[in-house]
Design a protein around this motif. Sequence first.
Motif, PDB file in Angstrom:
ATOM      1  N   SER A 668       0.827  -1.208   0.000  1.00  6.16           N
ATOM      2  CA  SER A 668       0.000   0.000   0.000  1.00  6.16           C
ATOM      3  C   SER A 668       0.861   1.258   0.000  1.00  6.16           C
ATOM      4  O   SER A 668       0.566   2.226  -0.701  1.00  6.16           O
ATOM      5  CB  SER A 668      -0.915  -0.025   1.227  1.00  6.16           C
ATOM      6  OG  SER A 668      -1.681   1.153   1.303  1.00  6.16           O
ATOM      7  N   GLU A 669       1.972   1.243   0.772  1.00  2.59           N
ATOM      8  CA  GLU A 669       2.857   2.408   0.792  1.00  2.59           C
ATOM      9  C   GLU A 669       3.503   2.636  -0.568  1.00  2.59           C
ATOM     10  O   GLU A 669       3.656   3.784  -1.025  1.00  2.59           O
ATOM     11  CB  GLU A 669       3.921   2.221   1.870  1.00  2.59           C
ATOM     12  CG  GLU A 669       3.401   2.281   3.291  1.00  2.59           C
ATOM     13  CD  GLU A 669       2.805   3.638   3.622  1.00  2.59           C
ATOM     14  OE1 GLU A 669       3.343   4.670   3.155  1.00  2.59           O
ATOM     15  OE2 GLU A 669       1.782   3.671   4.332  1.00  2.59           O
ATOM     16  N   ILE A 670       3.914   1.559  -1.223  1.00  2.00           N
ATOM     17  CA  ILE A 670       4.522   1.703  -2.553  1.00  2.00           C
ATOM     18  C   ILE A 670       3.488   2.222  -3.547  1.00  2.00           C
ATOM     19  O   ILE A 670       3.790   3.075  -4.403  1.00  2.00           O
ATOM     20  CB  ILE A 670       5.110   0.354  -3.002  1.00  2.00           C
ATOM     21  CG1 ILE A 670       6.284  -0.053  -2.093  1.00  2.00           C
ATOM     22  CG2 ILE A 670       5.580   0.411  -4.448  1.00  2.00           C
ATOM     23  CD1 ILE A 670       6.857  -1.421  -2.391  1.00  2.00           C
ATOM     24  N   PHE A 671       2.231   1.740  -3.435  1.00  3.35           N
ATOM     25  CA  PHE A 671       1.170   2.213  -4.334  1.00  3.35           C
ATOM     26  C   PHE A 671       0.936   3.711  -4.143  1.00  3.35           C
ATOM     27  O   PHE A 671       0.809   4.471  -5.111  1.00  3.35           O
ATOM     28  CB  PHE A 671      -0.101   1.424  -4.069  1.00  3.35           C
ATOM     29  CG  PHE A 671      -1.298   1.942  -4.836  1.00  3.35           C
ATOM     30  CD1 PHE A 671      -1.430   1.705  -6.197  1.00  3.35           C
ATOM     31  CD2 PHE A 671      -2.273   2.705  -4.194  1.00  3.35           C
ATOM     32  CE1 PHE A 671      -2.516   2.202  -6.900  1.00  3.35           C
ATOM     33  CE2 PHE A 671      -3.361   3.199  -4.896  1.00  3.35           C
ATOM     34  CZ  PHE A 671      -3.485   2.946  -6.247  1.00  3.35           C
ATOM     35  N   LEU A 694      -1.266  -3.134  -8.731  1.00  9.47           N
ATOM     36  CA  LEU A 694      -0.679  -2.855  -7.421  1.00  9.47           C
ATOM     37  C   LEU A 694      -1.698  -2.232  -6.465  1.00  9.47           C
ATOM     38  O   LEU A 694      -1.467  -2.199  -5.260  1.00  9.47           O
ATOM     39  CB  LEU A 694       0.512  -1.917  -7.604  1.00  9.47           C
ATOM     40  CG  LEU A 694       1.408  -1.655  -6.391  1.00  9.47           C
ATOM     41  CD1 LEU A 694       2.020  -2.959  -5.882  1.00  9.47           C
ATOM     42  CD2 LEU A 694       2.515  -0.660  -6.725  1.00  9.47           C
ATOM     43  N   CYS A 695      -2.809  -1.774  -6.976  1.00  4.08           N
ATOM     44  CA  CYS A 695      -3.811  -1.103  -6.151  1.00  4.08           C
ATOM     45  C   CYS A 695      -4.300  -2.034  -5.047  1.00  4.08           C
ATOM     46  O   CYS A 695      -4.678  -3.183  -5.316  1.00  4.08           O
ATOM     47  CB  CYS A 695      -4.981  -0.656  -7.032  1.00  4.08           C
ATOM     48  SG  CYS A 695      -6.274   0.197  -6.100  1.00  4.08           S
ATOM     49  N   PRO A 696      -4.326  -1.588  -3.788  1.00  4.21           N
ATOM     50  CA  PRO A 696      -4.779  -2.451  -2.693  1.00  4.21           C
ATOM     51  C   PRO A 696      -6.232  -2.870  -2.889  1.00  4.21           C
ATOM     52  O   PRO A 696      -7.078  -2.044  -3.293  1.00  4.21           O
ATOM     53  CB  PRO A 696      -4.608  -1.578  -1.442  1.00  4.21           C
ATOM     54  CG  PRO A 696      -3.609  -0.533  -1.836  1.00  4.21           C
ATOM     55  CD  PRO A 696      -3.836  -0.292  -3.295  1.00  4.21           C
ATOM     56  N   PRO A 697      -6.577  -4.107  -2.619  1.00  2.26           N
ATOM     57  CA  PRO A 697      -7.950  -4.566  -2.853  1.00  2.26           C
ATOM     58  C   PRO A 697      -8.969  -3.914  -1.935  1.00  2.26           C
ATOM     59  O   PRO A 697     -10.155  -3.840  -2.287  1.00  2.26           O
ATOM     60  CB  PRO A 697      -7.851  -6.084  -2.615  1.00  2.26           C
ATOM     61  CG  PRO A 697      -6.655  -6.268  -1.757  1.00  2.26           C
ATOM     62  CD  PRO A 697      -5.707  -5.190  -2.150  1.00  2.26           C
ATOM     63  N   GLU A 703     -11.970   6.636  -1.391  1.00  3.83           N
ATOM     64  CA  GLU A 703     -10.647   6.791  -0.787  1.00  3.83           C
ATOM     65  C   GLU A 703      -9.596   7.091  -1.848  1.00  3.83           C
ATOM     66  O   GLU A 703      -8.660   7.881  -1.615  1.00  3.83           O
ATOM     67  CB  GLU A 703     -10.268   5.535  -0.009  1.00  3.83           C
ATOM     68  CG  GLU A 703     -11.182   5.266   1.182  1.00  3.83           C
ATOM     69  CD  GLU A 703     -10.896   3.919   1.824  1.00  3.83           C
ATOM     70  OE1 GLU A 703     -11.257   3.728   2.979  1.00  3.83           O
ATOM     71  OE2 GLU A 703     -10.302   3.056   1.143  1.00  3.83           O
ATOM     72  N   LEU A 704      -9.730   6.458  -3.017  1.00  4.67           N
ATOM     73  CA  LEU A 704      -8.785   6.725  -4.102  1.00  4.67           C
ATOM     74  C   LEU A 704      -8.855   8.178  -4.544  1.00  4.67           C
ATOM     75  O   LEU A 704      -7.835   8.834  -4.763  1.00  4.67           O
ATOM     76  CB  LEU A 704      -9.087   5.788  -5.275  1.00  4.67           C
ATOM     77  CG  LEU A 704      -8.244   6.010  -6.535  1.00  4.67           C
ATOM     78  CD1 LEU A 704      -6.781   5.694  -6.262  1.00  4.67           C
ATOM     79  CD2 LEU A 704      -8.759   5.160  -7.696  1.00  4.67           C
ATOM     80  N   LEU A 705     -10.103   8.717  -4.655  1.00  5.82           N
ATOM     81  CA  LEU A 705     -10.260  10.111  -5.078  1.00  5.82           C
ATOM     82  C   LEU A 705      -9.686  11.063  -4.038  1.00  5.82           C
ATOM     83  O   LEU A 705      -9.089  12.097  -4.375  1.00  5.82           O
ATOM     84  CB  LEU A 705     -11.732  10.401  -5.336  1.00  5.82           C
ATOM     85  CG  LEU A 705     -12.348   9.665  -6.534  1.00  5.82           C
ATOM     86  CD1 LEU A 705     -13.847   9.897  -6.594  1.00  5.82           C
ATOM     87  CD2 LEU A 705     -11.691  10.114  -7.826  1.00  5.82           C
ATOM     88  N   ALA A 738      -9.516   3.763 -15.463  1.00  5.59           N
ATOM     89  CA  ALA A 738      -9.032   2.400 -15.227  1.00  5.59           C
ATOM     90  C   ALA A 738      -8.828   2.130 -13.739  1.00  5.59           C
ATOM     91  O   ALA A 738      -9.187   1.069 -13.223  1.00  5.59           O
ATOM     92  CB  ALA A 738      -7.732   2.171 -15.989  1.00  5.59           C
ATOM     93  N   LEU A 739      -8.290   3.115 -13.020  1.00 13.88           N
ATOM     94  CA  LEU A 739      -8.091   2.931 -11.580  1.00 13.88           C
ATOM     95  C   LEU A 739      -9.426   2.865 -10.851  1.00 13.88           C
ATOM     96  O   LEU A 739      -9.610   2.059  -9.933  1.00 13.88           O
ATOM     97  CB  LEU A 739      -7.246   4.080 -11.025  1.00 13.88           C
ATOM     98  CG  LEU A 739      -5.732   3.902 -11.072  1.00 13.88           C
ATOM     99  CD1 LEU A 739      -5.033   5.174 -10.611  1.00 13.88           C
ATOM    100  CD2 LEU A 739      -5.303   2.730 -10.209  1.00 13.88           C
ATOM    101  N   LEU A 740     -10.378   3.728 -11.250  1.00 11.64           N
ATOM    102  CA  LEU A 740     -11.686   3.716 -10.592  1.00 11.64           C
ATOM    103  C   LEU A 740     -12.413   2.406 -10.872  1.00 11.64           C
ATOM    104  O   LEU A 740     -13.106   1.863 -10.005  1.00 11.64           O
ATOM    105  CB  LEU A 740     -12.518   4.906 -11.074  1.00 11.64           C
ATOM    106  CG  LEU A 740     -12.015   6.277 -10.611  1.00 11.64           C
ATOM    107  CD1 LEU A 740     -12.809   7.404 -11.288  1.00 11.64           C
ATOM    108  CD2 LEU A 740     -12.139   6.400  -9.099  1.00 11.64           C
ATOM    109  N   GLU A 741     -12.290   1.890 -12.098  1.00 10.82           N
ATOM    110  CA  GLU A 741     -12.893   0.594 -12.401  1.00 10.82           C
ATOM    111  C   GLU A 741     -12.281  -0.503 -11.531  1.00 10.82           C
ATOM    112  O   GLU A 741     -12.980  -1.398 -11.047  1.00 10.82           O
ATOM    113  CB  GLU A 741     -12.710   0.266 -13.881  1.00 10.82           C
ATOM    114  CG  GLU A 741     -13.572   1.086 -14.806  1.00 10.82           C
ATOM    115  CD  GLU A 741     -13.300   0.761 -16.270  1.00 10.82           C
ATOM    116  OE1 GLU A 741     -12.294   0.042 -16.520  1.00 10.82           O
ATOM    117  OE2 GLU A 741     -14.051   1.206 -17.141  1.00 10.82           O
TER     118      GLU A 741
END
Length: 775
Positions: A668-671, A694-697, A703-705, A738-741
């Motif tokens: 998660s830190e690397i992401f 690499l995105c944490p499940p 939270e991503l936004l 793509a990240l949001l999906e």
Amino acid sequence: MKRSGTLRLLSDLSAFGGAARLRELLAGDSAVRVRGSPDGRHLLLLRPPGAVAPQLLVASRGPGAELERAWPAGQPSPLDAFFLPWPARPALVLVWESGLAEVWGAGVGPGWRPLQSTELCPGGGARVVAVAALRGRLVWCEERQARAEGPSGSPAAAFSHCVCVRTLEPSGEASTSLGRTHVLLHHCPAFGLLASCRQLFLVPTATTWPGVAHVLLIWSPGKGKVMVAAPRLGLSYSKSLNPGRGDTWDFRTLLRGLPGLLSPREPLAVHTWAPTPQGLLLLDFGGTVSLVQSHGGTRAVGTLQEAPVGPWGSAALGTFQGTLACVLGSTLELLDMGSGQLLERKVLSTDRVHLLEPPAPGMEDEEELETRGNLRLLSALGLFCVGWEAPQGVELPSAKDLVFEEACGYYQRRSLRGAQLTPEELRHSSTFRAPQALASILQGHLPPSALLTMLRTELRDYRGLEQLKAQLVAGDDEEAGWTELAEQEVARLLRTELIGDQLAQLNTVFQALPTAAWGATLRALQLQLDGNGKLRSQAPPDVWKKVLGGITAGKEPPNGILPPFELLCQCLCQLEPRWLPPFVELAQQQGGPGWGAGGPGLPLYRRALAVLGEEGTRPEALELELLLSSGRPKAVLQAVGQLVQKEQWDRALDAGLALGPSSPLLRSEIFKLLLAEFAQHRRLDAYLPLLCRLCPPELAPAELLLLLRTYLPDEVGPPTPFPEPGAEPPLTVGLLKALLEQTGAQGWLSGPVLSPYEDILWDPSTPPPTPPRDL
């Protein structure tokens, strides 16, 4: 107090296989050639060509079948036979006049069996006239087409010989390795060949051309030199002769370039030659014994009370403990090598006596250790030892006393107390049990067979070390010898407690011969690559504990002395830098409490980095590999940060993806670190699929936004539909989709929908719900 010479019976020959046949040959033929094996367990008797019934007998002491061969009249028989100094198994070589050479070995099957057969003179038309075996080499003198060069007795025919050499080494359990033939001397006379442990002596024979029969040669393979000497003239010259460099000499050209050697001189009148570690002994027909030393100088040793009886009278010479032993018929005379004084004269009960060299250092049986260095005398009556009896009144310490004295010194070195430890304290104290146990064993409380079983490995290692030391002293194959010695020393040190002198010795070996030292460590740790290219080790934990142990407080080594782990890392940096990160990674997996891996103190990757130098001076690639392979979160994050600074996005992403499910926080830190870069510029866009993986499940779209909002650069002015020329394009919804999906799909599959609009992100085919209307 005057010493007394003794003849001690070692064996009545009944312990040898075929004892009756052995006694018959020794008693019946004085011209039979007798040789002993380097380990003293085998006897070789050969009736050479020209005897009434040429025959070979190899008798072995203890278990093992003897070898016996006979050749009928008209069938060629061996010209000579020699034991080979192979430590793994007994072996011998038979050489025929035609050039045929057969190597026989024992210990690889029932009894003796042939290992290899070869032709020393494959071209044909040559005849072997003399042969010798010299520490892994076979040297022979051959006559080449004498008739074609001139009639018998002419100078052309007299100088139609050459001296050749081939390496002969063991290969595996049941084969040998023969090197290529190299010619040492061209166009030389017929020479006799005699080998000692260090040199090969080329001596004139009865058929040597009279004009050069006063010259002999001494070849030292370990030094790559040949000494040309004329004992009667007092002249000697040294020339280079190294087969490894392709050196070869024409004998006639060699002598023409050495002043004074071709002056008229009578041939050497020698009754008996005998090679010894000190040089070559000469017994003339007047009974005078001289010594030709390795540097070519000659000195008189002494004169016997009896002279040889004619050219065919039996005589044998040998040396031991600074004493010359000479057997003339049934008389044994002992002379001091320094003064030539007659020390003792004994009359033997038989005139069929043969002198044998003592077993090679380190190859003696346990019962022969007391007679180490003494000559052996063989006759049909038995095998005797020629030595000096210790003067009466000299009391030697007992084995029990020696145990406590040695243990006292050992424990004193390890003790921290100031009081002096005494042997008496060790005898009666219950604290030190090891010396008491060993002393009781030596007193006879344990059967010798059980003691031998316990010490067999140590004795074998000691024997091999003694053989290697003898090889180095002889100057033979010095580079290979030093390499093997370094390997044995490292293996020995890794079995000890690596502190103090032992640690300093280990550092010295690694500095002097790093390649050999690392090879020994490789075997001690049983390192090997698996199918995935990873290092694996089968070594027991005790070995790793010694290697990974750090520095104990209060026991810091002196300046320049490195602990074992740092020493290995330094060696790998010099020899194979690419092996260092896998080695440190493997070492991290081995540790135990207090070992330096997983225990208190610096982690292993930090200790390895310290070997590379100060920060900023280390090789960047090697430092990155060490940080990534360490498995430590701080180290991995530091490495990823360096990769991000270098814009090596693929390596940074691979480092995060390589982490398993057991490191979710580190992933998660690397992401987050890479997401910050993705939000600020577009140089990471090509690696967006890897960033999604690499995105944490557990990360939700909201939270991503929020994270992206934190990392987005501050807006300097009002927003514009298009970026200014030369400016960094901003992050767009298309890139973010793509990240949001990814986060939306993971959130849907892992739990209930958190928002009535969140399913739009992962199922575009479903229309959004109709918003409520105001009534």
